[in-house]
Motif scaffolding. Structure first.
Motif, mmCIF file in Angstrom:
data_model
loop_
_atom_site.group_PDB
_atom_site.id
_atom_site.type_symbol
_atom_site.label_atom_id
_atom_site.label_comp_id
_atom_site.label_asym_id
_atom_site.label_seq_id
_atom_site.Cartn_x
_atom_site.Cartn_y
_atom_site.Cartn_z
ATOM 1 N N LEU A 29 25.521 9.861 0.559
ATOM 2 C CA LEU A 29 24.200 9.614 -0.010
ATOM 3 C C LEU A 29 24.315 8.648 -1.180
ATOM 4 N N GLU A 30 23.490 7.614 -1.159
ATOM 5 C CA GLU A 30 23.491 6.616 -2.220
ATOM 6 C C GLU A 30 22.109 6.544 -2.847
ATOM 7 N N LEU A 31 22.094 6.220 -4.135
ATOM 8 C CA LEU A 31 20.855 5.993 -4.862
ATOM 9 C C LEU A 31 20.874 4.569 -5.366
ATOM 10 N N LYS A 32 19.754 3.874 -5.195
ATOM 11 C CA LYS A 32 19.725 2.477 -5.596
ATOM 12 C C LYS A 32 18.371 2.138 -6.211
ATOM 13 N N ASN A 33 18.408 1.572 -7.417
ATOM 14 C CA ASN A 33 17.191 1.225 -8.145
ATOM 15 C C ASN A 33 16.812 -0.210 -7.818
ATOM 16 N N THR A 34 15.950 -0.415 -6.817
ATOM 17 C CA THR A 34 15.717 -1.761 -6.294
ATOM 18 C C THR A 34 14.252 -2.126 -6.091
ATOM 19 N N GLY A 35 13.319 -1.221 -6.368
ATOM 20 C CA GLY A 35 11.917 -1.482 -6.035
ATOM 21 C C GLY A 35 11.045 -1.716 -7.240
ATOM 22 N N SER A 36 9.803 -2.136 -6.977
ATOM 23 C CA SER A 36 8.863 -2.451 -8.044
ATOM 24 C C SER A 36 7.478 -1.914 -7.731
ATOM 25 N N VAL A 37 6.662 -1.766 -8.766
ATOM 26 C CA VAL A 37 5.284 -1.309 -8.627
ATOM 27 C C VAL A 37 4.358 -2.510 -8.515
ATOM 28 N N SER A 38 3.420 -2.454 -7.584
ATOM 29 C CA SER A 38 2.430 -3.513 -7.447
ATOM 30 C C SER A 38 1.093 -3.124 -8.055
ATOM 31 N N ASP A 39 0.658 -1.878 -7.791
ATOM 32 C CA ASP A 39 -0.665 -1.467 -8.249
ATOM 33 C C ASP A 39 -0.717 0.048 -8.365
ATOM 34 N N VAL A 40 -1.451 0.529 -9.348
ATOM 35 C CA VAL A 40 -1.665 1.958 -9.542
ATOM 36 C C VAL A 40 -3.151 2.202 -9.776
ATOM 37 N N ASP A 41 -3.736 3.048 -8.942
ATOM 38 C CA ASP A 41 -5.130 3.436 -9.095
ATOM 39 C C ASP A 41 -5.125 4.888 -9.574
ATOM 40 N N VAL A 42 -5.290 5.069 -10.878
ATOM 41 C CA VAL A 42 -5.183 6.404 -11.457
ATOM 42 C C VAL A 42 -6.263 7.340 -10.917
ATOM 43 N N LYS A 43 -7.466 6.821 -10.718
ATOM 44 C CA LYS A 43 -8.576 7.663 -10.266
ATOM 45 C C LYS A 43 -8.324 8.239 -8.876
ATOM 46 N N SER A 44 -7.830 7.411 -7.959
ATOM 47 C CA SER A 44 -7.572 7.886 -6.593
ATOM 48 C C SER A 44 -6.148 8.403 -6.432
ATOM 49 N N ARG A 45 -5.309 8.227 -7.476
ATOM 50 C CA ARG A 45 -3.910 8.656 -7.483
ATOM 51 C C ARG A 45 -3.075 7.905 -6.445
ATOM 52 N N ILE A 46 -3.446 6.679 -6.141
ATOM 53 C CA ILE A 46 -2.706 5.870 -5.169
ATOM 54 C C ILE A 46 -1.829 4.855 -5.903
ATOM 55 N N VAL A 47 -0.562 4.819 -5.532
ATOM 56 C CA VAL A 47 0.362 3.835 -6.089
ATOM 57 C C VAL A 47 0.938 3.023 -4.937
ATOM 58 N N SER A 48 1.134 1.739 -5.171
ATOM 59 C CA SER A 48 1.699 0.884 -4.134
ATOM 60 C C SER A 48 2.725 -0.063 -4.749
ATOM 61 N N GLY A 49 3.602 -0.567 -3.915
ATOM 62 C CA GLY A 49 4.634 -1.489 -4.398
ATOM 63 C C GLY A 49 5.767 -1.591 -3.390
ATOM 64 N N TYR A 50 6.973 -1.793 -3.902
ATOM 65 C CA TYR A 50 8.145 -1.955 -3.046
ATOM 66 C C TYR A 50 9.244 -0.977 -3.451
ATOM 67 N N LEU A 51 9.801 -0.321 -2.460
ATOM 68 C CA LEU A 51 10.931 0.566 -2.703
ATOM 69 C C LEU A 51 12.242 -0.204 -2.699
ATOM 70 N N SER A 52 12.243 -1.363 -2.052
ATOM 71 C CA SER A 52 13.458 -2.171 -1.969
ATOM 72 C C SER A 52 13.084 -3.626 -1.719
ATOM 73 N N SER A 53 13.906 -4.530 -2.220
ATOM 74 C CA SER A 53 13.725 -5.960 -1.967
ATOM 75 C C SER A 53 14.861 -6.471 -1.088
#
Length: 229
Positions: free
Chosen positions: A5-29
């Motif tokens: 098992l490996e852990l890798k810090n490689t993703g980024s956040v694109s958008d966060v909608d606090v009201k709807s609790r939806i977050v989007s972005g990239y887990l890996s590039s």
């Protein structure tokens, strides 16, 4: 290494909608050489998406006892592994939304096993297929498996420290999140001192590291008022 098992810090956040609790972005590039000298290429996640999408979880700090929710969308594009997820209404889920909103969290980490890879003579490993288990939102410097690699300037450090202190003063957070933020502040204090020494050696005209650190004192001293019982 295959099967581990490996852990890798490689993703980024694109958008966060606090009201709807939806977050989007990239887990890996894709196609970037990371700090482990690895490159993940397009197609590496496709089998996991096709065969076990419902078993891939969105976690808090890689903690399987604290799922943030399930992924609504998980797909590869030309940039990387894109995701959309809805955060559940738990205490740590609410904390995570506050961390996003404050700007303290803007990256993600993945937990996976490497299935297929090639290693070049240069030592660079190209990861062609993985078994993806989870994607996690992690607090700055909080997880030893996804260490913070350093800011490029004192301005960035000071901004991060200010955001953490503000959230700790004004946010109604769980004890676990306060502990994570306290650890991040202590790490930043050490990082700021080391950067001050490095920058001082680059120019004799700059003030000493101790003098540079005085700019941080008002914020760093605030840390002493936060004690986790």
């Amino acid at each position: 290494m295959k099967g581990i098992l490996e852990l890798k810090n490689t993703g980024s956040v694109s958008d966060v909608d606090v009201k709807s609790r939806i977050v989007s972005g990239y887990l890996s590039s894709f196609d970037n050489i990371d700090s482990d000298n690895d490159i993940i290429v397009k197609g590496a996640f496709q089998k996991s998406i096709n065969e076990r999408f419902s078993s891939i979880f969105f976690l808090y700090q890689h903690d399987w006892s604290k799922p943030l929710g399930k992924f609504k969308t998980l797909q590869e594009d030309q940039k990387g592994l894109y995701f959309e997820a809805e955060i559940v209404e738990t205490s740590y889920g609410v904390d995570q939304l506050k961390l996003y909103e404050s700007g303290l969290v803007n990256e993600h980490s993945i937990g996976f096993q490497t299935i297929k890879s090639d290693t070049a003579t240069s030592g660079t490993r190209t990861i062609k297929e993985v078994k993806l288990y989870e994607g996690s939102a992690v607090t700055l410097g909080a997880n030893s498996q996804t260490p913070f690699t350093g800011f490029k300037s004192q301005t960035q450090q000071k901004d991060a420290i200010s955001k953490i202190v503000t959230l700790m003063k004004n946010g109604n957070l769980t004890d676990d999140t306060f502990i994570q933020l306290e650890l991040a502040l202590k790490m930043l204090q050490s990082e700021a001192y080391e950067l001050g020494k490095t920058e001082n050696t680059q120019s004799k005209n700059e003030p000493s590291a101790d003098t540079q650190m005085k700019a941080y004192e008002p914020l760093l001293n605030t840390l002493t008022s936060f004690k986790i019982n």
